[in-house]
Scaffold this motif. Sequence first.
Motif, PDB file in Angstrom:
ATOM      1  N   ARG A   1       0.836  -1.209   0.000  1.00 11.42           N
ATOM      2  CA  ARG A   1       0.000   0.000   0.000  1.00 11.42           C
ATOM      3  C   ARG A   1       0.867   1.254   0.000  1.00 11.42           C
ATOM      4  NH1 ARG A   1      -3.474   2.185  -2.185  1.00 11.42           N
ATOM      5  NH2 ARG A   1      -4.807   0.357  -1.864  1.00 11.42           N
ATOM      6  N   LEU A   2       1.913   1.265   0.809  1.00  7.31           N
ATOM      7  CA  LEU A   2       2.793   2.434   0.861  1.00  7.31           C
ATOM      8  C   LEU A   2       3.512   2.650  -0.464  1.00  7.31           C
ATOM      9  CD1 LEU A   2       4.366   1.968   4.417  1.00  7.31           C
ATOM     10  CD2 LEU A   2       2.586   3.590   3.745  1.00  7.31           C
ATOM     11  N   CYS A   3       3.919   1.571  -1.114  1.00  4.18           N
ATOM     12  CA  CYS A   3       4.600   1.701  -2.404  1.00  4.18           C
ATOM     13  C   CYS A   3       3.661   2.303  -3.456  1.00  4.18           C
ATOM     14  CB  CYS A   3       5.119   0.349  -2.873  1.00  4.18           C
ATOM     15  SG  CYS A   3       6.590  -0.229  -1.981  1.00  4.18           S
ATOM     16  N   ALA A   4       2.382   1.993  -3.353  1.00  5.15           N
ATOM     17  CA  ALA A   4       1.415   2.588  -4.280  1.00  5.15           C
ATOM     18  C   ALA A   4       1.185   4.063  -3.960  1.00  5.15           C
ATOM     19  CB  ALA A   4       0.097   1.823  -4.213  1.00  5.15           C
ATOM     20  N   ASP A   5       1.174   4.394  -2.685  1.00  9.67           N
ATOM     21  CA  ASP A   5       0.879   5.767  -2.267  1.00  9.67           C
ATOM     22  C   ASP A   5       2.078   6.704  -2.393  1.00  9.67           C
ATOM     23  OD1 ASP A   5      -1.680   5.006  -1.741  1.00  9.67           O
ATOM     24  OD2 ASP A   5      -1.445   4.893   0.434  1.00  9.67           O
ATOM     25  N   PHE A   6       3.278   6.160  -2.294  1.00 12.17           N
ATOM     26  CA  PHE A   6       4.481   6.988  -2.367  1.00 12.17           C
ATOM     27  C   PHE A   6       5.239   6.731  -3.674  1.00 12.17           C
ATOM     28  CE2 PHE A   6       3.473   7.178   2.086  1.00 12.17           C
ATOM     29  CZ  PHE A   6       3.847   8.455   2.468  1.00 12.17           C
ATOM     30  N   ARG A   7       4.505   6.635  -4.737  1.00  9.95           N
ATOM     31  CA  ARG A   7       5.093   6.477  -6.063  1.00  9.95           C
ATOM     32  C   ARG A   7       5.175   7.851  -6.732  1.00  9.95           C
ATOM     33  NH1 ARG A   7       5.881   2.463  -9.608  1.00  9.95           N
ATOM     34  NH2 ARG A   7       4.792   0.954  -8.282  1.00  9.95           N
ATOM     35  N   THR A   8       6.317   8.137  -7.300  1.00  9.20           N
ATOM     36  CA  THR A   8       6.515   9.389  -8.023  1.00  9.20           C
ATOM     37  C   THR A   8       6.762   9.093  -9.494  1.00  9.20           C
ATOM     38  OG1 THR A   8       8.923   9.432  -7.735  1.00  9.20           O
ATOM     39  CG2 THR A   8       7.586  10.340  -5.943  1.00  9.20           C
ATOM     40  N   GLU A   9       7.002  10.117 -10.266  1.00 11.84           N
ATOM     41  CA  GLU A   9       7.270   9.924 -11.692  1.00 11.84           C
ATOM     42  C   GLU A   9       8.540   9.136 -11.936  1.00 11.84           C
ATOM     43  OE1 GLU A   9       7.330  13.734 -13.524  1.00 11.84           O
ATOM     44  OE2 GLU A   9       5.184  14.103 -13.268  1.00 11.84           O
ATOM     45  N   THR A  10       9.446   9.171 -10.981  1.00 12.56           N
ATOM     46  CA  THR A  10      10.728   8.484 -11.157  1.00 12.56           C
ATOM     47  C   THR A  10      10.791   7.138 -10.433  1.00 12.56           C
ATOM     48  OG1 THR A  10      11.645   9.702  -9.268  1.00 12.56           O
ATOM     49  CG2 THR A  10      11.972  10.636 -11.464  1.00 12.56           C
ATOM     50  N   GLY A  11       9.747   6.781  -9.708  1.00  9.28           N
ATOM     51  CA  GLY A  11       9.741   5.494  -9.016  1.00  9.28           C
ATOM     52  C   GLY A  11       9.150   5.589  -7.626  1.00  9.28           C
ATOM     53  N   VAL A  12       9.335   4.524  -6.851  1.00  7.28           N
ATOM     54  CA  VAL A  12       8.798   4.458  -5.497  1.00  7.28           C
ATOM     55  C   VAL A  12       9.831   5.007  -4.510  1.00  7.28           C
ATOM     56  CG1 VAL A  12       7.969   2.928  -3.679  1.00  7.28           C
ATOM     57  CG2 VAL A  12       7.373   2.457  -6.064  1.00  7.28           C
ATOM     58  N   GLU A  13       9.363   5.805  -3.557  1.00  4.38           N
ATOM     59  CA  GLU A  13      10.253   6.400  -2.556  1.00  4.38           C
ATOM     60  C   GLU A  13      10.509   5.395  -1.427  1.00  4.38           C
ATOM     61  OE1 GLU A  13       9.469  10.998  -2.309  1.00  4.38           O
ATOM     62  OE2 GLU A  13       7.558   9.941  -2.234  1.00  4.38           O
ATOM     63  N   MET A  14      11.330   4.397  -1.729  1.00  6.05           N
ATOM     64  CA  MET A  14      11.533   3.298  -0.795  1.00  6.05           C
ATOM     65  C   MET A  14      12.302   3.724   0.448  1.00  6.05           C
ATOM     66  SD  MET A  14      12.138   0.025  -3.268  1.00  6.05           S
ATOM     67  CE  MET A  14      10.882  -0.415  -4.501  1.00  6.05           C
ATOM     68  N   THR A  15      13.251   4.637   0.297  1.00  9.62           N
ATOM     69  CA  THR A  15      13.990   5.114   1.466  1.00  9.62           C
ATOM     70  C   THR A  15      13.060   5.835   2.429  1.00  9.62           C
ATOM     71  OG1 THR A  15      16.039   5.334   0.193  1.00  9.62           O
ATOM     72  CG2 THR A  15      15.872   6.589   2.244  1.00  9.62           C
ATOM     73  N   LYS A  16      12.207   6.697   1.902  1.00  8.75           N
ATOM     74  CA  LYS A  16      11.254   7.424   2.746  1.00  8.75           C
ATOM     75  C   LYS A  16      10.309   6.453   3.450  1.00  8.75           C
ATOM     76  CE  LYS A  16       9.348  11.228   1.244  1.00  8.75           C
ATOM     77  NZ  LYS A  16       8.486  12.172   0.490  1.00  8.75           N
ATOM     78  N   ILE A  17       9.816   5.466   2.715  1.00  7.87           N
ATOM     79  CA  ILE A  17       8.912   4.479   3.302  1.00  7.87           C
ATOM     80  C   ILE A  17       9.608   3.728   4.430  1.00  7.87           C
ATOM     81  CG2 ILE A  17       7.715   2.291   2.870  1.00  7.87           C
ATOM     82  CD1 ILE A  17       7.142   3.338   0.030  1.00  7.87           C
ATOM     83  N   GLY A  18      10.799   3.242   4.158  1.00  5.73           N
ATOM     84  CA  GLY A  18      11.508   2.443   5.151  1.00  5.73           C
ATOM     85  C   GLY A  18      11.863   3.218   6.407  1.00  5.73           C
ATOM     86  N   GLU A  19      12.335   4.445   6.241  1.00  2.00           N
ATOM     87  CA  GLU A  19      12.752   5.243   7.389  1.00  2.00           C
ATOM     88  C   GLU A  19      11.579   5.683   8.254  1.00  2.00           C
ATOM     89  OE1 GLU A  19      14.948   8.485   5.777  1.00  2.00           O
ATOM     90  OE2 GLU A  19      16.828   7.360   5.611  1.00  2.00           O
ATOM     91  N   ASN A  20      10.403   5.807   7.672  1.00  2.35           N
ATOM     92  CA  ASN A  20       9.231   6.309   8.402  1.00  2.35           C
ATOM     93  C   ASN A  20       8.148   5.255   8.596  1.00  2.35           C
ATOM     94  OD1 ASN A  20       9.687   9.436   8.593  1.00  2.35           O
ATOM     95  ND2 ASN A  20      10.264   8.872   6.492  1.00  2.35           N
ATOM     96  N   LEU A  21       8.500   3.984   8.400  1.00  2.00           N
ATOM     97  CA  LEU A  21       7.496   2.924   8.448  1.00  2.00           C
ATOM     98  C   LEU A  21       6.662   2.916   9.730  1.00  2.00           C
ATOM     99  CD1 LEU A  21       6.308   0.604   6.843  1.00  2.00           C
ATOM    100  CD2 LEU A  21       8.116  -0.876   7.713  1.00  2.00           C
ATOM    101  N   PRO A  22       7.266   3.031  10.923  1.00  2.00           N
ATOM    102  CA  PRO A  22       6.439   3.031  12.140  1.00  2.00           C
ATOM    103  C   PRO A  22       5.506   4.230  12.238  1.00  2.00           C
ATOM    104  CG  PRO A  22       8.731   2.496  12.645  1.00  2.00           C
ATOM    105  CD  PRO A  22       8.705   2.996  11.230  1.00  2.00           C
ATOM    106  N   ARG A  23       5.880   5.352  11.626  1.00  2.00           N
ATOM    107  CA  ARG A  23       4.997   6.527  11.624  1.00  2.00           C
ATOM    108  C   ARG A  23       3.834   6.328  10.663  1.00  2.00           C
ATOM    109  NH1 ARG A  23       9.947   9.983  11.600  1.00  2.00           N
ATOM    110  NH2 ARG A  23      10.108  10.975  13.654  1.00  2.00           N
ATOM    111  N   LEU A  24       4.073   5.627   9.574  1.00  2.00           N
ATOM    112  CA  LEU A  24       3.070   5.475   8.525  1.00  2.00           C
ATOM    113  C   LEU A  24       2.050   4.388   8.832  1.00  2.00           C
ATOM    114  CD1 LEU A  24       5.547   5.739   5.527  1.00  2.00           C
ATOM    115  CD2 LEU A  24       3.770   7.416   6.088  1.00  2.00           C
ATOM    116  N   VAL A  25       2.495   3.314   9.479  1.00  2.00           N
ATOM    117  CA  VAL A  25       1.622   2.171   9.745  1.00  2.00           C
ATOM    118  C   VAL A  25       1.712   1.823  11.227  1.00  2.00           C
ATOM    119  CG1 VAL A  25       1.066  -0.209   9.131  1.00  2.00           C
ATOM    120  CG2 VAL A  25       2.074   1.317   7.413  1.00  2.00           C
ATOM    121  N   PRO A  26       0.626   1.960  11.981  1.00  2.00           N
ATOM    122  CA  PRO A  26       0.678   1.781  13.432  1.00  2.00           C
ATOM    123  C   PRO A  26       1.209   0.431  13.898  1.00  2.00           C
ATOM    124  CG  PRO A  26      -1.394   2.797  12.784  1.00  2.00           C
ATOM    125  CD  PRO A  26      -0.707   2.394  11.524  1.00  2.00           C
ATOM    126  N   PHE A  27       0.909  -0.650  13.161  1.00  2.00           N
ATOM    127  CA  PHE A  27       1.318  -1.973  13.643  1.00  2.00           C
ATOM    128  C   PHE A  27       2.732  -2.365  13.198  1.00  2.00           C
ATOM    129  CE2 PHE A  27      -1.354  -2.659   9.843  1.00  2.00           C
ATOM    130  CZ  PHE A  27      -0.471  -3.334   9.018  1.00  2.00           C
TER     131      PHE A  27
END
Length: 255
Positions: free
Chosen positions: A122-148
Amino acid sequence: MSDDPTPAGGDDTSDREFEMAGETASDPAENGSGDEGVADSVGTDADTERDGADTERADADTESEEAGSPTASHDVELPEDVPEDVAEYERFTKMDRADYDRVNEFLRDRTYITAREWAIARLCADFRTETGVEMTKIGENLPRLVPFMTDTYTPQAVNQARASFEEKVTKAGATFLYGAMSGFYTAEELDETMYEVTEIAKFLLEVEGVDLSVEEELEAEDEISRVMREVREASAEVRGEEVKCPECGHVHETE
């Protein structure tokens, strides 16, 4: 982060109710009294065993998460500067008190995916940009983005979970489509199956924060039923079996 458990025994999926962040959402296939929710407690009766392949897959997932890179990064401090889109992200807010193991157990009883695969896909779909998925941002902020989710992830771990999700969707889709095209099931049985899986899928969307109106739900169900009828008719033609004409109701033998 809690490890993915080996799948518990399959139980009746009809008697669940979920209490999340002060509001109640009924389980997609509820027929009886509800249990405690994902946010507080989702129990399961271990009265039957999954087959060996499912158990091996679960063990592999658990070992992957325990092995370290490229999986969860433990004991890593979250960045102090929170990106604006991360701070404003409102998916999964209904699961503020949810426990990873409980979410994982619920998914394992009804799907092939794990909690981490669901969240990261779900995060990869929501944090997709024209150049790709913002995987670093997702990984570094995972506990903030998804409670569990309680650990940060490396970009490699994010990519790994997304790839695993995509692989399982493909395999599950092939399995279902073969069942639908094989002639093993009547049209009525396929309708029942589609109703059950659609309810589970809608429930997951609602937990993510998607607000589906009754009209939208009914329209989606009708469209899915129409497509599945066409799949069944087309596959019957491929197998050279008799097909009932949807217009006149007569049975025509295919060549």
